[in-house]
Design an enzyme around this catalytic site. Structure first.
Site, PDB file in Angstrom:
ATOM      1  N   SER A 259      42.545  46.507  31.198  1.00  0.00           N
ATOM      2  CA  SER A 259      43.753  46.157  30.451  1.00  0.00           C
ATOM      3  C   SER A 259      43.527  46.327  28.959  1.00  0.00           C
ATOM      4  CB  SER A 259      44.090  44.701  30.722  1.00  0.00           C
ATOM      5  OG  SER A 259      45.079  44.603  31.702  1.00  0.00           O
ATOM      6  N   GLY A 291      47.400  48.805  32.259  1.00  0.00           N
ATOM      7  CA  GLY A 291      46.347  48.792  31.249  1.00  0.00           C
ATOM      8  C   GLY A 291      46.731  49.245  29.872  1.00  0.00           C
ATOM      9  N   GLU A 331      51.364  50.961  37.128  1.00  0.00           N
ATOM     10  CA  GLU A 331      51.731  49.543  37.270  1.00  0.00           C
ATOM     11  C   GLU A 331      51.626  48.826  35.939  1.00  0.00           C
ATOM     12  OE1 GLU A 331      48.589  48.554  39.831  1.00  0.00           O
ATOM     13  OE2 GLU A 331      49.661  49.026  41.658  1.00  0.00           O
ATOM     14  N   PRO A 332      52.473  49.147  34.969  1.00  0.00           N
ATOM     15  CA  PRO A 332      52.375  48.453  33.679  1.00  0.00           C
ATOM     16  C   PRO A 332      52.804  46.991  33.780  1.00  0.00           C
ATOM     17  CG  PRO A 332      54.313  49.862  33.741  1.00  0.00           C
ATOM     18  CD  PRO A 332      53.564  50.117  35.021  1.00  0.00           C
ATOM     19  N   GLY A 333      52.078  46.126  33.076  1.00  0.00           N
ATOM     20  CA  GLY A 333      52.454  44.714  32.995  1.00  0.00           C
ATOM     21  C   GLY A 333      52.662  44.368  31.528  1.00  0.00           C
ATOM     22  N   CYS A 407      41.900  18.589  24.030  1.00  0.00           N
ATOM     23  CA  CYS A 407      40.634  17.971  23.623  1.00  0.00           C
ATOM     24  C   CYS A 407      39.507  18.989  23.706  1.00  0.00           C
ATOM     25  CB  CYS A 407      40.346  16.775  24.515  1.00  0.00           C
ATOM     26  SG  CYS A 407      41.662  15.588  24.469  1.00  0.00           S
ATOM     27  N   GLU A 408      39.624  20.066  22.983  1.00  0.00           N
ATOM     28  CA  GLU A 408      38.612  21.129  22.968  1.00  0.00           C
ATOM     29  C   GLU A 408      38.567  21.683  21.556  1.00  0.00           C
ATOM     30  OE1 GLU A 408      37.224  23.218  25.685  1.00  0.00           O
ATOM     31  OE2 GLU A 408      38.032  21.971  27.312  1.00  0.00           O
ATOM     32  N   TYR A 437      50.642  37.320  30.128  1.00  0.00           N
ATOM     33  CA  TYR A 437      49.454  36.508  30.410  1.00  0.00           C
ATOM     34  C   TYR A 437      49.413  35.212  29.582  1.00  0.00           C
ATOM     35  CZ  TYR A 437      48.313  40.923  32.586  1.00  0.00           C
ATOM     36  OH  TYR A 437      48.375  42.056  33.352  1.00  0.00           O
TER      37      TYR A 437
HETATM   38  C1  LIG Z   1      45.736  46.345  39.805  1.00  0.00           C
HETATM   39  C2  LIG Z   1      46.396  46.049  38.517  1.00  0.00           C
HETATM   40  N1  LIG Z   1      47.486  46.758  38.179  1.00  0.00           N
HETATM   41  C3  LIG Z   1      48.132  46.531  37.017  1.00  0.00           C
HETATM   42  C4  LIG Z   1      47.688  45.565  36.135  1.00  0.00           C
HETATM   43  C5  LIG Z   1      48.451  45.339  34.870  1.00  0.00           C
HETATM   44  O1  LIG Z   1      47.694  45.589  33.743  1.00  0.00           O
HETATM   45  P1  LIG Z   1      48.372  45.517  32.308  1.00  0.00           P
HETATM   46  O2  LIG Z   1      49.096  44.248  32.204  1.00  0.00           O
HETATM   47  O3  LIG Z   1      47.226  45.623  31.386  1.00  0.00           O
HETATM   48  O4  LIG Z   1      49.313  46.695  32.213  1.00  0.00           O
HETATM   49  C6  LIG Z   1      46.546  44.816  36.439  1.00  0.00           C
HETATM   50  C7  LIG Z   1      46.041  43.789  35.510  1.00  0.00           C
HETATM   51  O5  LIG Z   1      45.087  43.110  35.703  1.00  0.00           O
HETATM   52  C8  LIG Z   1      45.880  45.061  37.674  1.00  0.00           C
HETATM   53  O6  LIG Z   1      44.810  44.358  38.033  1.00  0.00           O
END
Ligand SMILES: Cc1ncc(COP(=O)(O)O)c(C=O)c1O
Length: 488
Positions: A259, A291, A331-333, A407-408, A437
Site C-alpha cells: 500500500s 496500493g 482493487e483500489p482502497g 493514556c499513551e 484506514y
Molecule cells: C488484497 C488487497 N487488495 C487491495 C488493497 C487495498 O490497498 P490500498 O488501500 O492501498 O489501495 C489491500 C490493502 O491492504 C489488499 O490487501
C-alpha cells in the site's frame, strides 16, 4: 475510609445524563476562555493547509471558513459533535467512476479502507465490485444490498465458516491464498457447498519490494500472503486448481504488492515477473490489487491518478506480451477514500513544555480523539497536517504536536504540525486525508466512543454511522452463570 457508592436509580440517571444518554444532542461547541501561555518559537514559512489535501468539493467561504459538499463544516461539527469523520460523497463517487472507467468491469473497491453500508452501496452503484477480507466485511457488504456475485473474498487464513458462507451465497470470486485453503475448499465443495462452482484467482507473491512501510509491503518474498512465484508454489497452485479435480473454476491470477506506493515501476516490475505465468496458463484475468499512494502532507509529491495508474499497468501488460483479451483489474482502497474525508476534533487543552534540545519548547494541542480513531501515526509513523476550519487560508506559523486523549505517550495524531498563531482551547481542529484506514481501524481503546461518519453533498449532510454510546460499551458484557469445571 471508603465512601458508600449510591446505586439508586436517581444516581444512575444523573450519570446517564452526564454521559449524554437521553439528553438532547450533545454539542461540544462551547469555547472556554483561553489561558495565556508561552507559544514558543514560530516558523514564518508555514503557509495555509494545501487545498489539494482536501476533498474535491472543498470551498473556502467568504469568512475564510471551510465548506465541503456545500456544507459549512463548523456547523456540522457543532450539530453532530466531535470527533467526527466528514466524507465528501461526490469525491467518493468520482473516484469510483474513475476506477471503473480506467479498469473496466471487475475493478473492486477495497472495503478494508472504509466500510459501512452507505459506502458499500455507493461503490456498488458506481459499478465497482467490492473486495472483502473477512466474514465480517462480507456480511456488511451483503447486508448493504451488494449482490454476492459482485463480491471478491480475500484473506490469508479464511476460516471454514467464511469459505462455506462464500460458497453458499455464490460469491463472485475467491482469491485463494494457501494450499490449506485449497484443501478446505475441496472438502466443502465435495460436500456440495456451492452451485455453480466458485470462480477463483490464485494470489501470487511476486517477490517485489514496493518501497513502502514494511507493515504494508505485501509483495516481498518473506510475506504471509499468497503463493511464492520464485519457489514454484504459485505454478503448483495453478496446476492444482486447473486440474480435473479442482474444487473451483480458476479464472485468473491476483497479486497485491503493498500500500501507499508512489513508484509505479513497482507495478510494471510485478507485471514483468507475472507475465510468463499468465501466458503459460492462458488464464483470462489478472488483478494487480490496490496500493496506489496518496499525499498526506503538503511536502509529499502529488499522487498519480487512478487513470494514470491504469494506463501504466495496461502498458506494462502489453509490453510483457500479455494478450489484450486478458481482463486486467485492480482493487483500489486508499486512492478512493483517503482524500475524501477529514476528521474534526475539538481542542481541549494547550500545553507548552520545556525541552532540553535547541527547540526550546514543545506545544501539545490536545484533542478529543486520538489513536482510537486514527491509529496510523502510532502504527506506521504516518504524518498528517492540522488546520483550523474557521480560518482555512490563515498562515500556520505555530509549531505544535497534536495529541490524542489516550493514556499513551505515543498517542500523537500530528507529530510535527503547524497551526495559526491564534489557536485557542475550544477551537475546532481538522486533519485532512483521514478517509482510509481511520474509521476502518478505529477501536474504543480507553473506552472512547467511536466517532460517527457524516456524508456531505449538495448542501446537505447525513450521518451514515452514529457515534458509539456508553450503552454500546456495556453491550458486549454478559453475566453468565459460572460453569462447572469439565473433568475428563
Ligand atoms: C488484497 C488487497 N487488495 C487491495 C488493497 C487495498 O490497498 P490500498 O488501500 O492501498 O489501495 C489491500 C490493502 O491492504 C489488499 O490487501
Amino acid at each position: 475510609m471508603m465512601t458508600a457508592v449510591s446505586t439508586s436509580t436517581a444516581f444512575w440517571r444523573q450519570i446517564d445524563r452526564r454521559m449524554g444518554i437521553d439528553a438532547p444532542a450533545m454539542v461540544d461547541g462551547a469555547v472556554p476562555a483561553s489561558r495565556s501561555f508561552d507559544r514558543g518559537p514560530t516558523d514564518r514559512g508555514v503557509g495555509p493547509v494545501p487545498l489539494r489535501l482536501l476533498p474535491d468539493t472543498t470551498e473556502v467561504l467568504p469568512d475564510d471558513s471551510l465548506s465541503i459538499g456545500g456544507v459549512d463544516v463548523t456547523s456540522v461539527a457543532e450539530a453532530v459533535g466531535t470527533p467526527v469523520f466528514i466524507y465528501d460523497e461526490e469525491h467518493l463517487r468520482s473516484r469510483c467512476r474513475e476506477a471503473r472507467r480506467a479498469f473496466g468491469d471487475g475493478v473492486a473497491f477495497a472495503s478494508k479502507s472504509f466500510l459501512c453500508r452507505a459506502m458499500a452501496r455507493l461503490a456498488h452503484h458506481e459499478g465497482m465490485m467490492i473486495d472483502v477480507a473477512s466474514g465480517g466485511e462480507l456480511y456488511v457488504a451483503l447486508r448493504s444490498g451488494v449482490p454476492a456475485e459482485r463480491l471478491v473474498l480475500h484473506g490469508s487464513n479464511k476460516s471454514t465458516k467464511e469459505l462455506a458462507l462464500a460458497l453458499s451465497i455464490g460469491i463472485g470470486r475467491i482469491v485463494v491464498d494457501s494450499f490449506d485453503e485449497i484443501e478446505r475448499l475441496n472438502r466443502l465443495v465435495a460436500r456440495g457447498g456451492s452451485t455453480p462452482r466458485p470462480r477463483a484467482l490464485v494470489r501470487v507473491n511476486p517477490g517485489v519490494d514496493a518501497n513502502t512501510n514494511a507493515s504494508i509491503a505485501t509483495g516481498r518474498e518473506d510475506s504471509k500472503f499468497g503463493f511464492s512465484l520464485a519457489s514454484g508454489a504459485a505454478a503448483e497452485a495453478v496446476d492444482l486448481l486447473s486440474s480435473g479435480h479442482s474444487p473451483v473454476d480458476l479464472v485468473g491470477l491476483h497479486t497485491h504488492i503493498g500500500s501507499q506506493i508512489f513508484e509505479l515501476s513497482a507495478f510494471s516490475d510485478t507485471i514483468d515477473l507475472l507475465a510468463p505465468l499468465v501466458m503459460k496458463t492462458q488464464l483470462a484475468e489478472l488483478c494487480v490489487g490496490g496500493g496506489l499512494g496518496v499525499a498526506y502532507t503538503g511536502d509529499q509529491e502529488a499522487p498519480v491518478s487512478i487513470t494514470e495508474w491504469a494506463a501504466v499497468v495496461r502498458d506494462a501488460c502489453r509490453r510483457a506480451g500479455i494478450a489484450d483479451s486478458v481482463r486486467i483489474t485492480a482493487e483500489p482502497g486508499r486512492a478512493i477514500t483517503a482524500t475524501a474525508a477529514i476528521t474534526c476534533y475539538r481542542i481541549g487543552a494547550i500545553k507548552t513544555v520545556p525541552l532540553s534540545s535547541v527547540v526550546r519548547v514543545r506545544t501539545y494541542v490536545s484533542v478529543d480523539g486520538g489513536m482510537s480513531d486514527n491509529p496510523r501515526p502510532a502504527l506506521y509513523d504516518s504524518c498528517y497536517e492540522a488546520f483550523l476550519p474557521r480560518t482555512v487560508s490563515a498562515l500556520r506559523p505555530f509549531p505544535v504536536t497534536v495529541a490524542g486523549k489516550h493514556c499513551e505517550s505515543g498517542d500523537l495524531l500530528v507529530k510535527s504540525g503547524h497551526l495559526p498563531q491564534d489557536v485557542v482551547v475550544g477551537d475546532l481542529l481538522a486533519t485532512p486525508v483521514t478517509g482510509a484506514y481511520g474509521y476502518a481501524m478505529a477501536s474504543n481503546y480507553n473506552k472512547l466512543l467511536r466517532p460517527p461518519v457524516v456524508f456531505v453533498g449538495d448542501g446537505r449532510y447525513r450521518s451514515v454511522t452514529r457515534r458509539e454510546t456508553v450503552e454500546d460499551l456495556l453491550g458486549l458484557d454478559v453475566d453468565e452463570p459460572v460453569l462447572p469445571h469439565c473433568l475428563p
